[in-house]
Structure formats: C-alpha cells, structure tokens
Scaffold this active site. Sequence first.
Site, PDB file in Angstrom:
ATOM      1  CD  GLU A  63      -2.475   1.125   2.820  1.00 17.20           C
ATOM      2  OE1 GLU A  63      -3.562   1.690   2.938  1.00 17.20           O
ATOM      3  OE2 GLU A  63      -1.910   0.528   3.779  1.00 17.20           O
ATOM      4  CE  LYS A 138      -7.198   1.092   4.113  1.00 21.49           C
ATOM      5  NZ  LYS A 138      -6.018   1.739   4.725  1.00 21.49           N
ATOM      6  CB  CYS A 176      -3.804  -1.646   4.845  1.00 27.19           C
ATOM      7  SG  CYS A 176      -2.802  -1.317   6.324  1.00 27.19           S
TER       8      CYS A 176
END
Length: 290
Positions: A63, A138, A176
């Site tokens: 990321e 995300k 993440c």
Amino acid sequence: MGTAVHEAAAAAERPAGTEPAGSVDVAVVQFDPYTDTVANLTALRAEVAAASELGAKVVVAPEYSMFATKRLDDQVLAAAEPLTGPFVTGLRGIAAEFGVHVVAGVVESGGPDQPAGHIYNTLVAASPDAEFAAVYRKVHLYDAFGSRESDLLIPGPLDQSQTFTVGGVVFGLQTCFDLRFPEGVRRLAAAGAHVLLLPAQWIPGPGKVDQWTTLLRARAIENTMYVAAADQAAPRGSGASMIVSPTGAVLAELGDQPGIATAHIDLHHLAEVRTTNPSLALRRYTIRGE
C-alpha cells in the site's frame, strides 16, 4: 533489495512452460517507499525485476508504494495523481517490461465529482499488456490507533470490481485495514477468488505484528484460500510480509527489512483443502452484495 525466500526449491527448478493448469508463482515485495514518487517507482521496478527472475508471474507491492508518510497530511494530497498520471503509467510499463501482473498501492486524485481536498487510496493491478487488470479503492478507512484516514480519503464503492485471473487462478484485492473486516474477504471467496492479495502499510506499534500475522492466517483458514500480503518495510511499516496457504500454514515470510518472498499457488492443493474442509460450502449465511 533483500534476500528472496522460496516456498520450495522445486518451484524454482520447474522448466518454463511445465507448470500445471491452475498454478502460478506469486511474489510479495517489501520495500520502504517515501515521498519521492520517481525514486519509489525506480525502486519498485528493481523489485519487480528481481521477482520476475525468481519466476513470479504476479508481483504484489505495498500500500502507498507511490508515496508514503507515517501520517497522512497535505503532502499526500499534493502527490495524488489520476490513474492516467506518470506513476500508474510507469507501473503499467513495468508490468509490460517484465511480462508479469503487478499490484501496487497509489494515491489517486478524487476528481471533480468528489469532495475537495480528498483522494482515494487505490490498488492498481497492471497486466503484462500494460492494461488495467483491476482497480480497487480501499473501502475501510484507517480511523484507528490515533489515525484518521477519512480526513483526507474517500472510501471506495462497495460494488467495485476486485478480481483478476492469471493462469486460471483468481486473485482478489483488499487493502491493509480491510483485513480487520472479514466480510470483504468472504465476499471475494464467495465470488470465486482463490488468492487474497493484500498490500499494506501496517503502522508499527505494540502488538501490531502479532495482530497482522494472526489476521492474515485467519482470513486464509476461514475462507480456505491463499493469502499474499505485502507490507512496507521499517520504519514506516511493520514488515512481516508473507504468503499463507489455505490451511493457514506460512509458506514464505520476511522480517522488517526490504526483501522478496515467493510461493507457488496450486489449485489442485486448494481443491484438496476445500474437499477436506468444505467450510465455504457449509456456510449458512451470505454476504450482502454477493
């Protein structure tokens, strides 16, 4: 660039073109991007070159590979680019140069229809023909452990495409903090994903590596799928990038310094695991949006 870690020496010794159907070698690359996007792209190219030499056909980078700081601030906003910008264009070129799929995290400008001063935390999967194999923005923003991604980031849409296929193997994308929300990974498994690819900047702190490794193995076990997670190296990430089998066994892992870990994804093995433990078939709840 650190030392490569292999699942087995046999994988490296397979003659080219003899891989069985439904199998592919995957690499997670762990490096330490910072605030120079050109330097970050150069470093990423070197990692992809090394991973390609090891036989990887899918290479997963962290990321924020494009631009990284310990805390989000106006620097990140200033660095954001559209997906037609120089970093993503360069990323697509790297995928074409080495004939691999490359997945990396970028900071994407929000566009005129989005709130001013906000951007996306985006994963780009670039294919060997320099096209977009998948784009994932995300969903779960990191408003935890004293951070507030939502002050600068826009959450991704829930109906976005999150998968691509290489050699018959279906890869799904999460980022993440998404790891802490099992519904997203279950949705990918229900949609047919065999492997979860998870780029991260897992911020260091007490107990964080233990949480990271536990959650990675849990997502693999509960969904009977492979997990390949690429974290940033120290000091801005916790490291501990790893590839996990659908039984939860760690196939390859790194410490907190830059390096590459590789493993072989084998759908024959996955089928055996899912026959022995048919938990996906036995589930009685569904995830909305499947």
